[in-house]
Scaffold this active site. Structure first.
Site, PDB file in Angstrom:
ATOM      1  CD  GLU A   1     -20.195  34.685  34.859  1.00  0.00           C
ATOM      2  OE1 GLU A   1     -19.123  34.277  34.378  1.00  0.00           O
ATOM      3  OE2 GLU A   1     -20.260  35.594  35.685  1.00  0.00           O
TER       4      GLU A   1
ATOM      5  CE  LYS B   1     -14.919  34.976  35.240  1.00  0.00           C
ATOM      6  NZ  LYS B   1     -16.385  34.992  35.312  1.00  0.00           N
TER       7      LYS B   1
ATOM      8  CG  ASP C   1      -6.897  31.379  19.662  1.00  0.00           C
ATOM      9  OD1 ASP C   1      -7.232  31.149  20.839  1.00  0.00           O
ATOM     10  OD2 ASP C   1      -5.823  30.995  19.170  1.00  0.00           O
TER      11      ASP C   1
ATOM     12  CG  HIS D   1     -24.867  37.204  39.911  1.00  0.00           C
ATOM     13  ND1 HIS D   1     -23.640  36.723  40.271  1.00  0.00           N
ATOM     14  CD2 HIS D   1     -24.665  37.899  38.786  1.00  0.00           C
ATOM     15  CE1 HIS D   1     -22.742  37.119  39.397  1.00  0.00           C
ATOM     16  NE2 HIS D   1     -23.337  37.840  38.498  1.00  0.00           N
TER      17      HIS D   1
HETATM   18  C1  MEV Z   1     -17.998  37.523  37.653  1.00  0.00           C
HETATM   19  O1  MEV Z   1     -18.011  36.662  36.517  1.00  0.00           O
HETATM   20  C2  MEV Z   1     -17.225  38.796  37.352  1.00  0.00           C
HETATM   21  C3  MEV Z   1     -17.046  39.735  38.536  1.00  0.00           C
HETATM   22  O2  MEV Z   1     -16.449  39.034  39.625  1.00  0.00           O
HETATM   23  C4  MEV Z   1     -16.139  40.854  38.066  1.00  0.00           C
HETATM   24  C5  MEV Z   1     -15.691  41.800  39.171  1.00  0.00           C
HETATM   25  O3  MEV Z   1     -15.610  41.388  40.334  1.00  0.00           O
HETATM   26  O4  MEV Z   1     -15.362  42.951  38.813  1.00  0.00           O
HETATM   27  C6  MEV Z   1     -18.360  40.253  39.049  1.00  0.00           C
END
Ligand code: MEV
Length: 422
Positions: free
Chosen positions: A76, A260, A276, A374
């Site tokens: 990513e 995430k 892992d 991004h």
């Molecule tokens: C994207 O890979 C991760 C984000 O969505 C994390 C977040 O929203 O805090 C940007």
């Protein structure tokens, strides 16, 4: 000598030049080779090839007063840049502080068909030293290093789909190993003795990925003034970050995305070091739900000076001996670049990277938004997909971003123009 991980402009170099910088930092003398097909064929079954991932280096990390370059394996865009940027902000506040528990895993043994699980529990805990001693006969090497079975816990479940059961936890210190094989072997070895002591029947014998005796924690302080950017004052960004955290603390839908973002950093280092990542993911999310409601793994608050303070705590069962960490040459190289001396230090570094990644994401989200950064990186991928190479990539990225048209057809058109001009 404490080497500096503050390497300005690493992104401007080519991959080979970057590798030279990293080699010099890490004192890496040998060649850094990828995984061979022959070796891969011995790692898993039915191998037909090798699946690659970009390996990037995050800069600027200071953790417990020591500088680290962080190898990150991830597909990513923005993650490596985000971690480096956040680590630079944290650096101005003195760097990350991190610590971790002893590397103790939980091995679970399920005991069924008990007349009275409470009596069984009583008898088992009275005889715990016998069970621990038998577990410790299985791996004299780890015991010699100060690890091995350390304790026994037992929980009664009164109401499961098959009725009552006793769940025994063998607490096992894995030292510098992740420990899955060692713990599973120990659990299998003590099963018969547990049946004998409890009068029950053992079914499952397997470690738990909710490794909550093996937590790692990181904390950072970011001076409010360093957060000022593009018309957003430092205190305003601090407030925005705390509000972003509050949403994740209160709302599982946001907590999943917030966590995430944390795992973007954590998984990238876990994968780079051959660990892992499914185990780490499972443990992290189970830990985030430990209260019965899924919530944020991190916290963000303001200190008395108005500066931003973040903390992160999660189970981090990572190792640096055994498994892919030993067999995969890139994992070995990644561990050398990190220069970590123990699995606990590795866990502390990984927790710090997770906290940095979270800061990068929620800072951008609560200020200019995530898309601006991004988009430039996305444009780079589009330019390469259009067939651009070398300096053509930068020219096309500039134009796509300026025109706000980050599309493959546009990139191909600009590339054709550039090639005509040549
Ligand atoms: C994207 O890979 C991760 C984000 O969505 C994390 C977040 O929203 O805090 C940007």
């Amino acid at each position: 000598m404490n080497k500096s991980s503050r390497i300005a402009g690493l992104y401007k170099l080519g991959p080979a030049e970057r590798l030279d910088v990293v080699r010099a930092f890490a004192g890496l003398e040998e060649e850094v080779e990828g995984l061979s097909l022959e070796r891969a064929d011995r790692m898993i079954e039915n191998v037909i090839g090798i699946h690659g991932l970009p390996l990037g280096i995050a800069t600027n990390f200071t953790i417990n007063s020591r500088d680290y370059l962080i190898p990150m394996a991830i597909e990513e865009p923005s993650v490596v840049a985000g971690a480096s940027y956040a680590a630079r902000l944290v650096r101005s506040g003195g760097g990350f502080q991190a610590h971790s528990d002893e590397p103790r895993m939980i091995g679970q043994i399920q005991v069924l068909d008990l007349v009275d699980p409470w009596t069984a529990r009583f008898d088992l805990l009275a005889a715990k030293e016998r069970v621990i001693a038998l577990a410790n006969e299985q791996d004299p090497v780890i015991v010699g290093l100060g690890g091995g079975a350390k304790d026994l816990e037992a929980r009664v479940i009164t109401n499961s789909p098959v009725g009552q059961m006793l769940i025994v936890h063998l607490i096992y210190d894995c030292r510098d190993a992740m420990g899955a094989n060692t713990v599973n072997t120990a659990c299998e070895a003590v099963a018969l003795l547990i049946e004998e002591i409890t009068g029950g029947r053992v079914n499952l014998r397997i470690l738990s990925n909710l490794a909550d005796h093996r937590l790692a924690r990181a904390r950072c302080t970011v001076p409010a003034s360093t957060l000022e950017r593009d018309g957003f004052s430092g205190p305003k960004v601090v407030q925005g970050i705390i509000e972003a955290y509050a949403m994740a603390a209160a709302d599982p839908y946001r907590a999943a995305t917030h966590n995430k973002g944390i795992m973007n950093g954590i998984d990238a280092v876990v994968i780079a070091t051959g660990n892992d990542w499914r185990a780490i993911e499972a443990g992290a999310h189970a830990y985030a739900a430990r209260s019965g409601r899924y919530t944020s793994l991190s916290t963000w608050a303001r200190n008395e000076d108005g500066d931003l303070v973040g903390t992160l705590e999660l189970p981090l069962a990572v190792g640096m001996v055994g498994g892919a960490t030993k067999v995969h040459p890139m994992a070995q190289a990644a561990l050398k670049v990190l220069g970590v001396r123990s699995a606990r230090e590795l866990a502390e570094v990984i927790a710090s990277v997770g906290l940095a990644q979270n800061l990068a994401a929620i800072r951008a989200l609560s200020a200019e938004g995530i898309q601006r950064g991004h988009m430039a990186l996305h444009a780079r991928q589009i330019a390469m997909a259009a067939g651009a190479t070398g300096s053509e990539v930068d020219t096309i990225v500039d134009r796509l971003v300026r025109e706000r048209a980050i599309r493959l057809d546009r990139a191909k058109k600009i590339l054709a123009e550039l090639q005509d001009q040549k």
